[in-house]
Motif scaffolding. Sequence first.
Motif, PDB file in Angstrom:
ATOM      1  N   GLN A 186       0.802  -1.227   0.000  1.00  0.00           N
ATOM      2  CA  GLN A 186       0.000   0.000   0.000  1.00  0.00           C
ATOM      3  C   GLN A 186       0.837   1.280   0.000  1.00  0.00           C
ATOM      4  O   GLN A 186       0.388   2.294  -0.514  1.00  0.00           O
ATOM      5  CB  GLN A 186      -0.957  -0.006   1.209  1.00  0.00           C
ATOM      6  N   LYS A 189       5.068   3.573  -3.824  1.00  0.00           N
ATOM      7  CA  LYS A 189       4.529   4.354  -4.943  1.00  0.00           C
ATOM      8  C   LYS A 189       5.311   4.110  -6.229  1.00  0.00           C
ATOM      9  O   LYS A 189       4.803   4.347  -7.320  1.00  0.00           O
ATOM     10  CB  LYS A 189       4.564   5.856  -4.617  1.00  0.00           C
ATOM     11  N   TRP A 239       1.224  -5.950  -7.161  1.00  0.00           N
ATOM     12  CA  TRP A 239       1.402  -4.496  -7.047  1.00  0.00           C
ATOM     13  C   TRP A 239       1.198  -3.842  -8.422  1.00  0.00           C
ATOM     14  O   TRP A 239       0.564  -2.795  -8.537  1.00  0.00           O
ATOM     15  CB  TRP A 239       2.799  -4.199  -6.482  1.00  0.00           C
ATOM     16  N   GLN A 240       1.712  -4.498  -9.460  1.00  0.00           N
ATOM     17  CA  GLN A 240       1.495  -3.971 -10.815  1.00  0.00           C
ATOM     18  C   GLN A 240       0.002  -3.938 -11.147  1.00  0.00           C
ATOM     19  O   GLN A 240      -0.508  -2.976 -11.714  1.00  0.00           O
ATOM     20  CB  GLN A 240       2.194  -4.853 -11.857  1.00  0.00           C
ATOM     21  N   ILE A 242      -2.515  -3.604  -9.274  1.00  0.00           N
ATOM     22  CA  ILE A 242      -3.330  -2.641  -8.529  1.00  0.00           C
ATOM     23  C   ILE A 242      -3.663  -1.447  -9.421  1.00  0.00           C
ATOM     24  O   ILE A 242      -4.764  -0.922  -9.390  1.00  0.00           O
ATOM     25  CB  ILE A 242      -2.571  -2.165  -7.250  1.00  0.00           C
ATOM     26  N   SER A 243      -2.687  -1.056 -10.215  1.00  0.00           N
ATOM     27  CA  SER A 243      -2.892   0.105 -11.093  1.00  0.00           C
ATOM     28  C   SER A 243      -2.188  -0.151 -12.424  1.00  0.00           C
ATOM     29  O   SER A 243      -1.132   0.404 -12.710  1.00  0.00           O
ATOM     30  CB  SER A 243      -2.316   1.350 -10.396  1.00  0.00           C
ATOM     31  N   ASN A 245      -2.418   0.587 -15.503  1.00  0.00           N
ATOM     32  CA  ASN A 245      -2.055   1.617 -16.483  1.00  0.00           C
ATOM     33  C   ASN A 245      -0.762   2.335 -16.133  1.00  0.00           C
ATOM     34  O   ASN A 245       0.017   2.690 -17.012  1.00  0.00           O
ATOM     35  CB  ASN A 245      -3.187   2.640 -16.650  1.00  0.00           C
ATOM     36  N   ASP A 246      -0.518   2.556 -14.849  1.00  0.00           N
ATOM     37  CA  ASP A 246       0.735   3.227 -14.467  1.00  0.00           C
ATOM     38  C   ASP A 246       1.848   2.245 -14.188  1.00  0.00           C
ATOM     39  O   ASP A 246       3.016   2.578 -14.269  1.00  0.00           O
ATOM     40  CB  ASP A 246       0.592   4.011 -13.145  1.00  0.00           C
ATOM     41  N   ARG A 247       1.495   1.043 -13.750  1.00  0.00           N
ATOM     42  CA  ARG A 247       2.536   0.211 -13.145  1.00  0.00           C
ATOM     43  C   ARG A 247       3.019  -0.962 -13.979  1.00  0.00           C
ATOM     44  O   ARG A 247       4.055  -1.542 -13.669  1.00  0.00           O
ATOM     45  CB  ARG A 247       2.048  -0.324 -11.791  1.00  0.00           C
ATOM     46  N   SER A 333      -4.516   2.713   1.877  1.00  0.00           N
ATOM     47  CA  SER A 333      -5.698   2.278   1.110  1.00  0.00           C
ATOM     48  C   SER A 333      -6.838   1.873   2.033  1.00  0.00           C
ATOM     49  O   SER A 333      -8.006   2.095   1.713  1.00  0.00           O
ATOM     50  CB  SER A 333      -5.355   1.110   0.194  1.00  0.00           C
ATOM     51  N   ASN A 341      -9.430  -3.054  -2.424  1.00  0.00           N
ATOM     52  CA  ASN A 341      -8.970  -3.768  -3.594  1.00  0.00           C
ATOM     53  C   ASN A 341      -8.233  -5.009  -3.080  1.00  0.00           C
ATOM     54  O   ASN A 341      -7.236  -4.891  -2.384  1.00  0.00           O
ATOM     55  CB  ASN A 341      -8.021  -2.860  -4.390  1.00  0.00           C
ATOM     56  N   GLU A 344      -4.476  -5.219  -2.896  1.00  0.00           N
ATOM     57  CA  GLU A 344      -3.719  -4.447  -1.905  1.00  0.00           C
ATOM     58  C   GLU A 344      -3.818  -5.075  -0.530  1.00  0.00           C
ATOM     59  O   GLU A 344      -3.463  -4.467   0.468  1.00  0.00           O
ATOM     60  CB  GLU A 344      -4.266  -3.025  -1.824  1.00  0.00           C
TER      61      GLU A 344
END
Length: 426
Positions: A186, A189, A239-240, A242-243, A245-247, A333, A341, A344
Amino acid sequence: MRSFALVLGLAMACTQQAAGLTPPADAAPYTACADITVRKEIRSLSSAEWKAYESAVQQSQKDKWVDWFGYIHNRLAVYAHGNSNFFTFHRKYTRDYENVLKKYDSSVVLPYWNAMVDFQSPSSSVVLGSEYLGGNGNSDTNCVTDGLASNWNLIYPENHCLKRQYSGSGSIPAWHSPEFITSVLQVSKTYADLRAGIENSIHGAVHLGLGGDMDTMYSPMDPVFWLHHANCDRLWAQWQAISPNDRTYMYDGTDSSGKTVSLDDTILASDVPVVSVMRLGYGDMCYTYDTIQAAKGNATALVKRQKCNKSPDQATQAVRNLPPEVLSTYYPSFASNKAINPLENEMPSIVPGQPMAADVKAAATFVPPKPNEKLRGKMPVPSTLTNKWITMMSGNVTEVREIEERACAMVDALNKAGYLSPYMVN
Ligand SMILES: [Cu+2]
């Protein structure tokens, strides 16, 4: 020794050429896999799956693949540890070993070991029991004499038996809890944050706690290595996810020479670019993990476990009830009121003492143990890494100690709040 060219050939045949750099998540240059296998927690394997796995591992040892992988790891020690190469190198490397196992039996899928649920008393884990991966080495020689790798003779770096020497005189000191890893997932970043948080916590603690070959740079010779690294790889993949598009293609930090890493860096020993391993389900990365699949709603493997165990929601609820200042520091989170989620949330429904599903009889009669009320507010601080280990891993002492301080502070905060971990049953 088996021909090196064969190994490299295998590694290369399974991947494709890099088609481009820094692809956005929706434009991967690698084709989607037709078949995606699911890596499961070792305790979820059926008897047939366990037997197939065990047999392929035994054959890989007889054919000296185990020595080969130990050799590679030792040669790439500095390159692959204590820097951003850690996750990317080990993803490709564990996949290469899984591909070797598939040559013996194409049905074999590498399991992972969620060592966190055993954090209170790692040596009591069924995973280290004599019917599975075996336990501590013999008190005179440190040779492992039970389990899958019983009396293994290895030829690298010289003739020796597979050794384990638990670091706590006959047992393994407490390591990192599901609560701590949930926090790492969590609060991280960037890719570099997550890499430091995992490599310097549960990753190192499991290696050091088991000792023997696991406390060397040819640690892949111990079969525990692969299950443990699959678990570290799962945490990165989770972890990837979780998000995404960014990760999915987030890759930052520096390599062993201090240079900023890039997606077109070559992964040593396989000659493929980093970009080729970033996205599970593409190129040669034709696998996922049960926890990721469950989060997407396809939860067959997990649902089975939950039937006999308490709901993971109950375990999570205990963490969510922590005071707001503890939540905002360690569980941002959970602190925000949005729905959890599952990616997480590393509070699985597996419990300490849980038998292997492969042990059909034990699994059928298993009653999940209750957390020990006497231990409320007494969560142990996880073991720390030795200077010898950090040096061997080319680690950064300041970075390691910072993660250890965070782990210690989190345990303090949870204990002060009177928290009782559902995984503390002894
Ligand atoms: Cu390694």
